[in-house]
Scaffold this motif. Structure first.
Motif, PDB file in Angstrom:
ATOM      1  N   LEU A  89       0.814  -1.220   0.000  1.00 52.84           N
ATOM      2  CA  LEU A  89       0.000   0.000   0.000  1.00 52.84           C
ATOM      3  C   LEU A  89       0.845   1.265   0.000  1.00 52.84           C
ATOM      4  O   LEU A  89       0.317   2.365  -0.143  1.00 52.84           O
ATOM      5  CB  LEU A  89      -0.908   0.026   1.234  1.00 52.84           C
ATOM      6  N   SER A  90       2.160   1.116   0.138  1.00 51.75           N
ATOM      7  CA  SER A  90       3.022   2.288   0.319  1.00 51.75           C
ATOM      8  C   SER A  90       2.758   3.381  -0.705  1.00 51.75           C
ATOM      9  O   SER A  90       2.832   3.146  -1.912  1.00 51.75           O
ATOM     10  CB  SER A  90       4.494   1.864   0.213  1.00 51.75           C
ATOM     11  N   GLY A  91       2.441   4.543  -0.183  1.00 51.75           N
ATOM     12  CA  GLY A  91       2.321   5.705  -1.044  1.00 51.75           C
ATOM     13  C   GLY A  91       1.129   5.722  -1.972  1.00 51.75           C
ATOM     14  O   GLY A  91       1.024   6.593  -2.823  1.00 51.75           O
ATOM     15  N   ALA A  92       0.218   4.766  -1.808  1.00 48.46           N
ATOM     16  CA  ALA A  92      -0.903   4.676  -2.739  1.00 48.46           C
ATOM     17  C   ALA A  92      -1.830   5.884  -2.640  1.00 48.46           C
ATOM     18  O   ALA A  92      -2.544   6.203  -3.587  1.00 48.46           O
ATOM     19  CB  ALA A  92      -1.684   3.390  -2.513  1.00 48.46           C
ATOM     20  N   ALA A  93      -1.801   6.576  -1.486  1.00 46.45           N
ATOM     21  CA  ALA A  93      -2.693   7.720  -1.307  1.00 46.45           C
ATOM     22  C   ALA A  93      -2.394   8.827  -2.302  1.00 46.45           C
ATOM     23  O   ALA A  93      -3.267   9.609  -2.651  1.00 46.45           O
ATOM     24  CB  ALA A  93      -2.574   8.256   0.114  1.00 46.45           C
ATOM     25  N   ARG A  94      -1.151   8.882  -2.775  1.00 47.00           N
ATOM     26  CA  ARG A  94      -0.809   9.943  -3.723  1.00 47.00           C
ATOM     27  C   ARG A  94      -1.516   9.738  -5.063  1.00 47.00           C
ATOM     28  O   ARG A  94      -1.968  10.676  -5.683  1.00 47.00           O
ATOM     29  CB  ARG A  94       0.709   9.980  -3.926  1.00 47.00           C
ATOM     30  N   GLN A  95      -1.623   8.456  -5.447  1.00 41.51           N
ATOM     31  CA  GLN A  95      -2.318   8.183  -6.708  1.00 41.51           C
ATOM     32  C   GLN A  95      -3.835   8.167  -6.533  1.00 41.51           C
ATOM     33  O   GLN A  95      -4.573   8.485  -7.445  1.00 41.51           O
ATOM     34  CB  GLN A  95      -1.872   6.838  -7.270  1.00 41.51           C
ATOM     35  N   MET A  96      -4.298   7.710  -5.382  1.00 40.57           N
ATOM     36  CA  MET A  96      -5.734   7.529  -5.189  1.00 40.57           C
ATOM     37  C   MET A  96      -6.193   8.276  -3.936  1.00 40.57           C
ATOM     38  O   MET A  96      -6.562   7.654  -2.946  1.00 40.57           O
ATOM     39  CB  MET A  96      -6.041   6.040  -5.063  1.00 40.57           C
ATOM     40  N   PRO A  97      -6.162   9.609  -3.981  1.00 41.35           N
ATOM     41  CA  PRO A  97      -6.462  10.379  -2.761  1.00 41.35           C
ATOM     42  C   PRO A  97      -7.888  10.157  -2.246  1.00 41.35           C
ATOM     43  O   PRO A  97      -8.091  10.075  -1.042  1.00 41.35           O
ATOM     44  CB  PRO A  97      -6.233  11.832  -3.198  1.00 41.35           C
ATOM     45  N   TRP A  98      -8.857  10.049  -3.160  1.00 40.17           N
ATOM     46  CA  TRP A  98     -10.247   9.920  -2.720  1.00 40.17           C
ATOM     47  C   TRP A  98     -10.494   8.580  -2.044  1.00 40.17           C
ATOM     48  O   TRP A  98     -11.184   8.493  -1.033  1.00 40.17           O
ATOM     49  CB  TRP A  98     -11.191  10.077  -3.904  1.00 40.17           C
ATOM     50  N   THR A  99      -9.912   7.528  -2.623  1.00 42.01           N
ATOM     51  CA  THR A  99     -10.059   6.202  -2.050  1.00 42.01           C
ATOM     52  C   THR A  99      -9.435   6.168  -0.655  1.00 42.01           C
ATOM     53  O   THR A  99     -10.023   5.648   0.298  1.00 42.01           O
ATOM     54  CB  THR A  99      -9.365   5.167  -2.961  1.00 42.01           C
ATOM     55  N   ALA A 100      -8.234   6.740  -0.554  1.00 41.18           N
ATOM     56  CA  ALA A 100      -7.549   6.737   0.731  1.00 41.18           C
ATOM     57  C   ALA A 100      -8.335   7.521   1.769  1.00 41.18           C
ATOM     58  O   ALA A 100      -8.431   7.106   2.938  1.00 41.18           O
ATOM     59  CB  ALA A 100      -6.150   7.318   0.564  1.00 41.18           C
ATOM     60  N   ALA A 101      -8.942   8.649   1.359  1.00 42.69           N
ATOM     61  CA  ALA A 101      -9.717   9.449   2.302  1.00 42.69           C
ATOM     62  C   ALA A 101     -10.918   8.671   2.818  1.00 42.69           C
ATOM     63  O   ALA A 101     -11.236   8.698   4.024  1.00 42.69           O
ATOM     64  CB  ALA A 101     -10.176  10.740   1.629  1.00 42.69           C
ATOM     65  N   ALA A 102     -11.575   7.920   1.920  1.00 44.93           N
ATOM     66  CA  ALA A 102     -12.716   7.108   2.355  1.00 44.93           C
ATOM     67  C   ALA A 102     -12.270   6.047   3.339  1.00 44.93           C
ATOM     68  O   ALA A 102     -12.965   5.740   4.314  1.00 44.93           O
ATOM     69  CB  ALA A 102     -13.386   6.465   1.141  1.00 44.93           C
ATOM     70  N   LEU A 103     -11.081   5.478   3.109  1.00 47.86           N
ATOM     71  CA  LEU A 103     -10.548   4.476   4.030  1.00 47.86           C
ATOM     72  C   LEU A 103     -10.330   5.082   5.409  1.00 47.86           C
ATOM     73  O   LEU A 103     -10.621   4.443   6.428  1.00 47.86           O
ATOM     74  CB  LEU A 103      -9.238   3.914   3.483  1.00 47.86           C
ATOM     75  N   VAL A 104      -9.868   6.318   5.455  1.00 48.22           N
ATOM     76  CA  VAL A 104      -9.642   6.970   6.750  1.00 48.22           C
ATOM     77  C   VAL A 104     -10.968   7.136   7.490  1.00 48.22           C
ATOM     78  O   VAL A 104     -11.060   6.872   8.692  1.00 48.22           O
ATOM     79  CB  VAL A 104      -8.941   8.326   6.549  1.00 48.22           C
ATOM     80  N   ILE A 105     -12.016   7.549   6.771  1.00 49.19           N
ATOM     81  CA  ILE A 105     -13.325   7.726   7.413  1.00 49.19           C
ATOM     82  C   ILE A 105     -13.836   6.400   7.962  1.00 49.19           C
ATOM     83  O   ILE A 105     -14.273   6.299   9.122  1.00 49.19           O
ATOM     84  CB  ILE A 105     -14.341   8.298   6.404  1.00 49.19           C
TER      85      ILE A 105
END
Lengths: 118, 501
Positions: free
Chosen positions: B368-384
C-alpha cells in the motif's frame, strides 16, 4: 419397548460421534467429507425416530378405515429437505476437492498447508 | 391484494428468481447489471419494510396462505428489518462497485454464474432475517452458505479453494448442530414457529432436552457466526475471497448468524429456561472478552491487510456478543446497534482495500506504500471508515461503542472489566488502523508495484469509487443522525427481552 425406543437414539449418538471424529481427525479431504455425510446421516435418523408413533402407519386416508394411528409425517418432510441440502453440500465439497487436487496435486490437508507456506 | 402486502415474500423472491435468469445473460456487463438491479430492488423493499417496522409494527405474512403456527410464517419486526437493511445495502453497494474487478477475475463466460451465486446468497441471507420458522432458517442458512462457499472459491489464488473447503466443513457442522437443536425442540413442543415455540415451551415439563437443544443451537450458530474460539475459518475465508465478495460477507453474513443466535436464545429460550440468562452470560461473556483481546492482538501484528481486518472482525464480534451477554435492555440495544454499525464500517474498509488493490495488486501493508498519492479519494474514504471502526466521534462506530460502554458500566464490578476490555480493544483498533493509514500516506512508493507492469488501473473505477463513498458517507450519516438504527435496535431489544417472565 423402552429399550427399542432408546436403541435408535444410541445409534444416533454413536453415528454422530463417528462422523464428527472423521471430520476432525482425518487429514484426507475425501475422508473428511465422508465423515460429514455420516454426521448428517445421524441427524436424519434422529428426526425419523422421533416421528414414529407406536403402531402408527403411513398417514394416508383410506376408505373404510377409521381410527387409524398415523406416524407424524412432518419430520419426514423436513428430513427430505435436509437430505437434499446434504447432497448439495457433498457435491459442492467434492467439486472443491477436484479443484484442490488440480491446484495442489494432493488432497491431504496438512500437505496443502505446507505447500502454501513454501 | 395490493403489492405492498406481498413485500415480505418479494424480499426473498426477487433475488431468488433473478438468479437463474442471470445465468442466461451473456455479453459483457449484462449479468452484472441484472444482479445489481435485483439487489437494488431488494434494498428498496427492505427500506419500505423498515419504514413500517419503525412504527413498532410487526408484519406477519402467511406463506402460501397457510395460517401461522401450521404454515411457514414470514415475520418482520424491528430486528429483522435492521438486518435486511444491512444485508441488502451491503450487497447492493458491493455489486455496484464489483463490475470491473469481477470481470477481470472471472472472465466473460463464468461471470453470469458468479452473479447468480451472489443473488442466491443474498436471497438466503434475506430469508434467514425475515422468516419466523426455525426449520426455514436452516434451509435458508444452507442456501446462503452453499452460495457463499462458491463465491469464496472464486478467489484469485488457490488458497481460496482450501479456505472455501474449510468453511464448508465448519459451516456444515454448525448448521447440523443447529438442526439437531431444532429437532429436539420440535420433539418437545411439536412446533417450528418461533412465537409458537416460545409459548409452548412454557408448558413443557421435562426441560432437559430443551437445555441440550439450547446448547446445540448456541454452539452451532456460534460456529457460523465465527465467535471466538470458533473463528478459525474466518480469516482464511475473508482474505482469500475475491475482494468485493469479502465486502459483502464481512458486512453481513456473520451478523445474520448472530441474529439467529440472539433470536433463539433470547426470544425463545430466555423466558422459559431457569438460569438461562446466567448460563448464557457466564459462558459467552468470557469468550467475548477473549475474542476482543486475541482478535485485536493478532490484528496489531498481522501484515496482510485483509487478514488484519478479518481478525478485527473477530474482535468486533466479541463486542456484539459482550453487549448481548449483559442480558439487559441497554446491553442488547448496544449489541444490535453494533451489528449494524460494524457492518457499515467493515464493509466500507474492505471496499476501500478492494479499490486500492485494483491498483497495488497486493494485500500486504508494504504494497500500500504511497498509494494515497495516486488515489487520494479512495484513501480518504478508508480513513473515514477506519475512524468509524475505532469509534471516533462523528462516525457510526462511536454511537455503538458509547452505548456499549454505558451498558457495561451499569453492570457493576464485572462490567468495569468488560469496559476495560472494550477500551483496550478500541486502542488496539487505533493501532491497527494506523498501521494501514501510515504506509498509505507516508510510505514511499518503492517496494510497491507502482512502477508497475501489472497495475492496470491507475485510478479507482468510478462506480467503485461511488459505492465506496456511499458506504463511507453512511458511516458519517449514521454517526451524526443515528436515529434510525438506534430506534430500530431499541425496538428489537425490547422485542427480544419482552418475554421475560
Amino acid at each position: 419397548m423402552e429399550l427399542l425406543g432408546l436403541f435408535n437414539y444410541w445409534v444416533f449418538a454413536v453415528l454422530l460421534m463417528v462422523g464428527f471424529y472423521a471430520v476432525i481427525a482425518k487429514t484426507n479431504m475425501v475422508k473428511k467429507l465422508l465423515g460429514l455425510s455420516i454426521f448428517q446421516g445421524a441427524v436424519f435418523l434422529l428426526y425419523i425416530t422421533m416421528d414414529k408413533v407406536d403402531g402408527g402407519t403411513a398417514p394416508i386416508i383410506q376408505p373404510g378405515v377409521v381410527d387409524a394411528i398415523y406416524s407424524n409425517p412432518l419430520p419426514q418432510v423436513l428430513i427430505l429437505t435436509a437430505i437434499v441440502v446434504g447432497i448439495s453440500t457433498t457435491a459442492l465439497g467434492l467439486a472443491l476437492i477436484v479443484r484442490i487436487y488440480e491446484a495442489y496435486g494432493t488432497i491431504e490437508e496438512d500437505e496443502t498447508q505446507r505447500l502454501d507456506i513454501e | 391484494m395490493s403489492i405492498a402486502s406481498q413485500l415480505p415474500a418479494l424480499q426473498i423472491v426477487v433475488p431468488l428468481l433473478v438468479a437463474p435468469l442471470t445465468v442466461l445473460l451473456r455479453g459483457s456487463g449484462l449479468a452484472w447489471a441484472a444482479a445489481t438491479a435485483a439487489s437494488a430492488m431488494a434494498f428498496a423493499i427492505a427500506v419500505a419494510l423498515t419504514l413500517t417496522a419503525l412504527d413498532g409494527a410487526t408484519i406477519s405474512y402467511d406463506m402460501g396462505g397457510w395460517p401461522a403456527p401450521y404454515g411457514i410464517e414470514l415475520r418482520l419486526d424491528a430486528f429483522s428489518a435492521l438486518l435486511l437493511l444491512l444485508t441488502t445495502g451491503a450487497s447492493t453497494l458491493s455489486l455496484l462497485g464489483a463490475r470491473d474487478s469481477i470481470a477481470e477475475l472471472m472472465g466473460e463466460s463464468r461471470e453470469p454464474l458468479f452473479y447468480a451465486a451472489w443473488l442466491v446468497a443474498l436471497a438466503g441471507l434475506c430469508g434467514i432475517a425475515i422468516t419466523g420458522d426455525a426449520f426455514n432458517v436452516f434451509v435458508f442458512m444452507e442456501i446462503s452458505s452453499l452460495a457463499t462457499y462458491v463465491l469464496i472459491a472464486a478467489g484469485p489464488d488457490r488458497r481460496a479453494l482450501t479456505a472455501a473447503f474449510k468453511y464448508l466443513i465448519m459451516g456444515t457442522v454448525g448448521a447440523t448442530f443447529y438442526l439437531i437443536g431444532v429437532g429436539l425442540v420440535y420433539m418437545m413442543t411439536g412446533t417450528l414457529n418461533f412465537a409458537d415455540m416460545e409459548a409452548r415451551l412454557a408448558e413443557v415439563d421435562e426441560v432437559r432436552p430443551i437445555v441440550v437443544a439450547a446448547g446445540f443451537i448456541t454452539i452451532g450458530l456460534a460456529l457460523k457466526a465465527a465467535i471466538f474460539p470458533l473463528h478459525v475459518w474466518l480469516p482464511n475465508a475473508y482474505s482469500s475471497a475475491p475482494n468485493l465478495v469479502t465486502v459483502f460477507i464481512a458486512a453481513c453474513s456473520t451478523k445474520v448468524a448472530l441474529y439467529v443466535l440472539l433470536r433463539f436464545d433470547f426470544f425463545v429460550f430466555h423466558g422459559n429456561l431457569v438460569g438461562h440468562a446466567f448460563q448464557f452470560s457466564s459462558f459467552l461473556a468470557p469468550l467475548a472478552v477473549l475474542g476482543i483481546l486475541v482478535g485485536s492482538a493478532v490484528a496489531v501484528v498481522e501484515s496482510n491487510v485483509k487478514r488484519l481486518l478479518a481478525y478485527s472482525s473477530v474482535a468486533q464480534l466479541g463486542y456484539i456478543l459482550l453487549g448481548a451477554s449483559f442480558g439487559d435492555l441497554a446491553g442488547m440495544t448496544a449489541a444490535i446497534t453494533l451489528m449494524f454499525n460494524h457492518g457499515l464500517a467493515k464493509g466500507a474498509l474492505f471496499m476501500a482495500i478492494a479499490a486500492l488493490a485494483m491498483h497495488t495488486r497486493g494485500h500486504t501493508l508494504a504494497d500500500l506504500s504511497g498509494a494515497a498519492r495516486q488515489m487520494p479519494w479512495t484513501a480518504a474514504a478508508l480513513v473515514i471508515a477506519g475512524a468509524s471502526l475505532i469509534g471516533i466521534p462523528g462516525t457510526a462506530g462511536f454511537i455503538s461503542k458509547w452505548l456499549l460502554l454505558q451498558a457495561a458500566l451499569q453492570q457493576g464490578p464485572l462490567g468495569v472489566v468488560a469496559a476495560v476490555a472494550v477500551v483496550a480493544g478500541s486502542l488496539a483498533a487505533l493501532a491497527y488502523v494506523w498501521r494501514i493509514i501510515e504506509p498509505l500516506y507516508f510510505g514511499t512508493a518503492e517496494g510497491s508495484t507502482a512502477g508497475g507492469s501489472t497495475a492496470v488501473y491507475t485510478a479507482t473505477p468510478p462506480l467503485l469509487l461511488l459505492a465506496l463513498w456511499l458506504a463511507a458517507g453512511a458511516n458519517v450519516y449514521f454517526g451524526l443522525i443515528p436515529a434510525v438504527p438506534v430506534s430500530l435496535s431499541e425496538l428489537a431489544a425490547a422485542e427480544l427481552l419482552g418475554h421475560l417472565r
